[in-house]
Scaffold this active site. Structure first.
Site, short mmCIF file in Angstrom:
data_model
loop_
_atom_site.label_atom_id
_atom_site.label_comp_id
_atom_site.label_asym_id
_atom_site.label_seq_id
_atom_site.Cartn_x
_atom_site.Cartn_y
_atom_site.Cartn_z
N HIS A 295 -97.98 32.03 63.05
CA HIS A 295 -99.20 31.22 62.90
C HIS A 295 -100.36 32.17 62.57
O HIS A 295 -100.33 32.85 61.55
CB HIS A 295 -99.38 30.42 64.20
CG HIS A 295 -100.38 29.33 64.18
ND1 HIS A 295 -101.02 28.89 63.05
CD2 HIS A 295 -100.88 28.55 65.20
CE1 HIS A 295 -101.86 27.91 63.35
NE2 HIS A 295 -101.79 27.68 64.65
N HIS A 335 -95.03 27.56 54.35
CA HIS A 335 -95.85 26.70 55.21
C HIS A 335 -95.09 25.43 55.49
O HIS A 335 -94.35 24.94 54.64
CB HIS A 335 -97.17 26.37 54.50
CG HIS A 335 -98.22 25.88 55.43
ND1 HIS A 335 -98.29 24.57 55.84
CD2 HIS A 335 -99.21 26.54 56.06
CE1 HIS A 335 -99.32 24.45 56.67
NE2 HIS A 335 -99.88 25.62 56.83
N ASP A 391 -102.89 33.35 54.95
CA ASP A 391 -102.88 34.69 55.54
C ASP A 391 -102.48 35.78 54.55
O ASP A 391 -102.55 36.97 54.90
CB ASP A 391 -101.90 34.73 56.72
CG ASP A 391 -102.39 33.86 57.87
OD1 ASP A 391 -103.56 34.01 58.23
OD2 ASP A 391 -101.60 33.04 58.38
N1 CMC Z 1 -89.97 34.39 53.92
C1 CMC Z 1 -88.67 34.17 53.62
N2 CMC Z 1 -88.04 33.00 53.82
C2 CMC Z 1 -88.77 32.02 54.36
C3 CMC Z 1 -90.14 32.17 54.69
C4 CMC Z 1 -90.73 33.41 54.43
N3 CMC Z 1 -92.03 33.64 54.72
N4 CMC Z 1 -90.60 31.02 55.21
C5 CMC Z 1 -89.56 30.17 55.22
N5 CMC Z 1 -88.46 30.77 54.70
C6 CMC Z 1 -87.15 30.16 54.47
C7 CMC Z 1 -86.37 29.99 55.78
O1 CMC Z 1 -85.58 31.12 56.06
C8 CMC Z 1 -85.56 28.76 55.48
O2 CMC Z 1 -84.50 29.13 54.62
P1 CMC Z 1 -83.03 28.45 54.79
O3 CMC Z 1 -83.25 27.01 54.44
O4 CMC Z 1 -82.17 29.19 53.87
O5 CMC Z 1 -82.66 28.62 56.24
C9 CMC Z 1 -86.51 27.90 54.64
O6 CMC Z 1 -87.38 28.83 53.98
C10 CMC Z 1 -87.32 26.90 55.45
O7 CMC Z 1 -87.96 27.63 56.50
P2 CMC Z 1 -88.36 27.00 57.89
O8 CMC Z 1 -88.34 28.07 58.91
O9 CMC Z 1 -87.52 25.78 58.16
O10 CMC Z 1 -89.82 26.51 57.60
P3 CMC Z 1 -90.90 26.09 58.69
O11 CMC Z 1 -91.67 24.97 58.11
O12 CMC Z 1 -90.25 25.83 60.01
O13 CMC Z 1 -91.80 27.39 58.86
C11 CMC Z 1 -93.52 28.98 58.56
C12 CMC Z 1 -93.07 27.54 58.32
C13 CMC Z 1 -94.98 29.14 58.16
C14 CMC Z 1 -93.41 29.28 60.06
C15 CMC Z 1 -92.61 29.92 57.74
O14 CMC Z 1 -92.74 29.66 56.36
C16 CMC Z 1 -92.89 31.41 58.02
O15 CMC Z 1 -92.34 31.96 58.97
N6 CMC Z 1 -93.76 32.07 57.19
C17 CMC Z 1 -94.12 33.45 57.45
C18 CMC Z 1 -95.20 33.52 58.51
C19 CMC Z 1 -96.53 33.06 57.98
O16 CMC Z 1 -96.99 33.49 56.92
N7 CMC Z 1 -97.22 32.20 58.77
C20 CMC Z 1 -98.55 31.71 58.44
C21 CMC Z 1 -98.55 30.25 58.16
S1 CMC Z 1 -100.08 29.71 57.37
C22 CMC Z 1 -101.31 29.96 58.54
C23 CMC Z 1 -101.24 29.05 59.68
O17 CMC Z 1 -101.72 27.92 59.61
O18 CMC Z 1 -100.69 29.47 60.72
#
Ligand code: CMC
Length: 457
Positions: A295, A335, A391
């Site tokens: 986050h 996201h 970010d």
């Molecule tokens: N790098 C590589 N792969 C990713 C990433 C990433 N940053 N984000 C998601 N994925 C992949 C994930 O491995 C999954 O792949 P598979 O379907 O093969 O298992 C797929 O994309 C879906 O991911 P998810 O974990 O189900 O997605 P989510 O909606 O639960 O998570 C997130 C959203 C923001 C936590 C995630 O994208 C992430 O960890 N991003 C990196 C951290 C980041 O930049 N966070 C800031 C978010 S924006 C500011 C805020 O409001 O907090």
């Protein structure tokens, strides 16, 4: 102007025949019993973005009278509307963000953080007089009690500033016991001024504490961000003069971070506040949720990742490692809601050049641009709709401005305070809201009798 649909059909079980005329409901068939249930659909302002069924209707779906009824299973709340809200609108497919109807791009160009905070909290842009009063109210609450300062001195010299912020905001509830009167509007507003005003002071004092520098007290002649830069960077000069470009850019960054509907930290604010705890305790919980690297801690993680990559020529290999799972996630990408370019990242990318004209170019920008270029052509990222989020570029700007990397999450918490408080207030005044208390699907063993230790095998 979109039309609000108010018509809601009667709920009830056993409606079997299909009616020709479309109506705002779904029919659910329980194949265990053959029974049909018609469940009404209600809408937000836009039918296509805010359609939901009341999940308590599902409790009517039972196999017998003593059956508990159906629940929904939704870890991470991917498809659960926990509230009705009129504060922030996000269309993740199109990459749209609006506060109280105003596009984020227009606010970033024309508004100020304090004006935007007022808009988010009270629903309308302020008149000239309201703005003057609001600015006065915030500016005159920037000081922290000397005992708060002493409290902060108890932290180790290398304590993470966000940990200090979480702890200190929680401690503020002991300084303002009247904050417990959460249904007294006057008292609520006072805590709102205090929290918006004091977060920058706490963040700056945390930084000074870590560095062993003397604290710089607030300067009421300066703007909200000008004063923050003063508390951060004032040295021996009699009066600190913030760079106008840097203080405006910081103000725009604060506008972009002010609210983002029901994210992890906002849900924590609402969830904690739903037990009617005071706003300092609830905001400490929200800040704690923001701290995590998925986050608001992602801006710090992005900078550490860019430093680790070190050179633009290492980018392709790094991307491969992310795809194979060896390097963790590409921080600052992806996201839950945006399946398109995060509109905040778009604005921030544009701001970088304004900042670098003053500070000189941050060499990490080249690495970030190359990461983005390669990722946006790569099947792995395209198929998962992973785009740069807020970010991805903010940390490069913060670093160029002189902020240490571990202060970045606090730079997210300062402006998000307005959003947290607006959502908290909306929750308190919403008659639909009750204490947050999710259900579970129990997967443990069934009832069994206690066995004395000497009889255990
Ligand atoms: N790098 C590589 N792969 C990713 C990433 C990433 N940053 N984000 C998601 N994925 C992949 C994930 O491995 C999954 O792949 P598979 O379907 O093969 O298992 C797929 O994309 C879906 O991911 P998810 O974990 O189900 O997605 P989510 O909606 O639960 O998570 C997130 C959203 C923001 C936590 C995630 O994208 C992430 O960890 N991003 C990196 C951290 C980041 O930049 N966070 C800031 C978010 S924006 C500011 C805020 O409001 O907090």
């Amino acid at each position: 102007m979109a039309k609000k649909i108010t018509q809601e059909p009667e709920a009830g079980a056993g409606t079997s025949q299909m009616k020709a005329a479309p109506r705002d409901s779904v029919t659910l068939v329980d194949n265990r019993t053959g029974k049909e249930y018609e469940i009404p659909i209600s809408y937000g302002t836009y039918p296509s973005y805010g359609a939901a069924i009341n999940c308590l209707e599902l409790r009517k779906v039972k196999v017998s009278d003593d059956d508990f009824g159906l629940m929904t299973y939704d870890p991470g709340y991917s498809n659960t509307a926990s509230c009705k809200s009129s504060i922030t609108f996000v269309d993740g497919e199109k990459g749209v963000l609006r506060y109280r109807g105003y596009p984020i791009e227009q606010l970033a160009e024309h508004s100020t953080y304090l004006e935007t905070a007022y808009l988010i909290l009270f629903g309308e842009l302020p008149s000239k007089e309201e703005m003057a009063q609001w600015t006065h109210d915030i500016t005159h609450h920037t000081m922290i009690h000397e005992y708060t300062k002493k409290f902060m001195e108890g932290f180790l010299y290398d304590a993470h500033p966000m940990g200090m912020l979480v702890g200190t905001v929680g401690a503020l509830s002991t300084f303002y016991p009247n904050a417990k009167n959460i249904f007294d509007e006057k008292s609520r507003h006072k805590q709102i001024w205090r929290l918006i005003a004091k977060l920058p002071t706490i963040a700056a004092f945390a930084y000074r504490h870590n560095r062993g520098l003397p604290y710089a007290y607030p300067d009421n002649d300066l703007s909200f961000t000008g004063n923050f830069l003063n508390m951060m960077f004032k040295a021996t000069e009699a009066k600190y003069e913030p760079d106008p470009v840097l203080s405006r850019v910081l103000d725009v960054l604060f506008i972009l971070h002010a609210d983002h509907e029901q994210n992890c930290s906002t849900s924590s604010m609402r969830g904690t506040g739903s037990s009617q705890s005071d706003p300092y305790s609830a905001l400490a919980a929200a800040a704690a949720a923001l701290y995590g690297p998925l986050h608001g801690g992602a801006n710090e993680a992005v900078l550490r990742m860019l430093n680790e990559i070190e050179d633009v020529k290492h980018v392709p290999a790094f991307i491969e490692k992310v795809k194979s799972g060896e390097a963790g996630r590409l921080m600052g990408f992806g996201h839950r809601v945006y399946k398109n370019y995060d509109p905040r990242a778009q604005v921030i990318k544009g701001l970088a050049h304004e900042v670098f004209a003053v500070t000189g170019v941050n060499p990490l920008l080249e690495i970030a641009l190359e990461l983005e270029r390669i990722a946006l052509e790569d099947e792995y990222f395209l198929s998962r709709k992973l785009y740069p989020n807020v970010d991805f570029y903010s940390g490069i700007i913060y670093e160029a401005m002189g902020f240490p990397v571990d202060l970045f999450p606090s730079l997210f918490a300062i402006p998000r305070t307005a959003g947290w408080l607006a959502q908290w207030q909306e929750m308190l005044l919403d008659e639909d809201q009750r204490i947050a208390r999710p259900r579970q699907m129990y997967t443990g063993v069934d009832e069994r009798d206690y066995v004395p230790v000497e009889k255990r095998g």
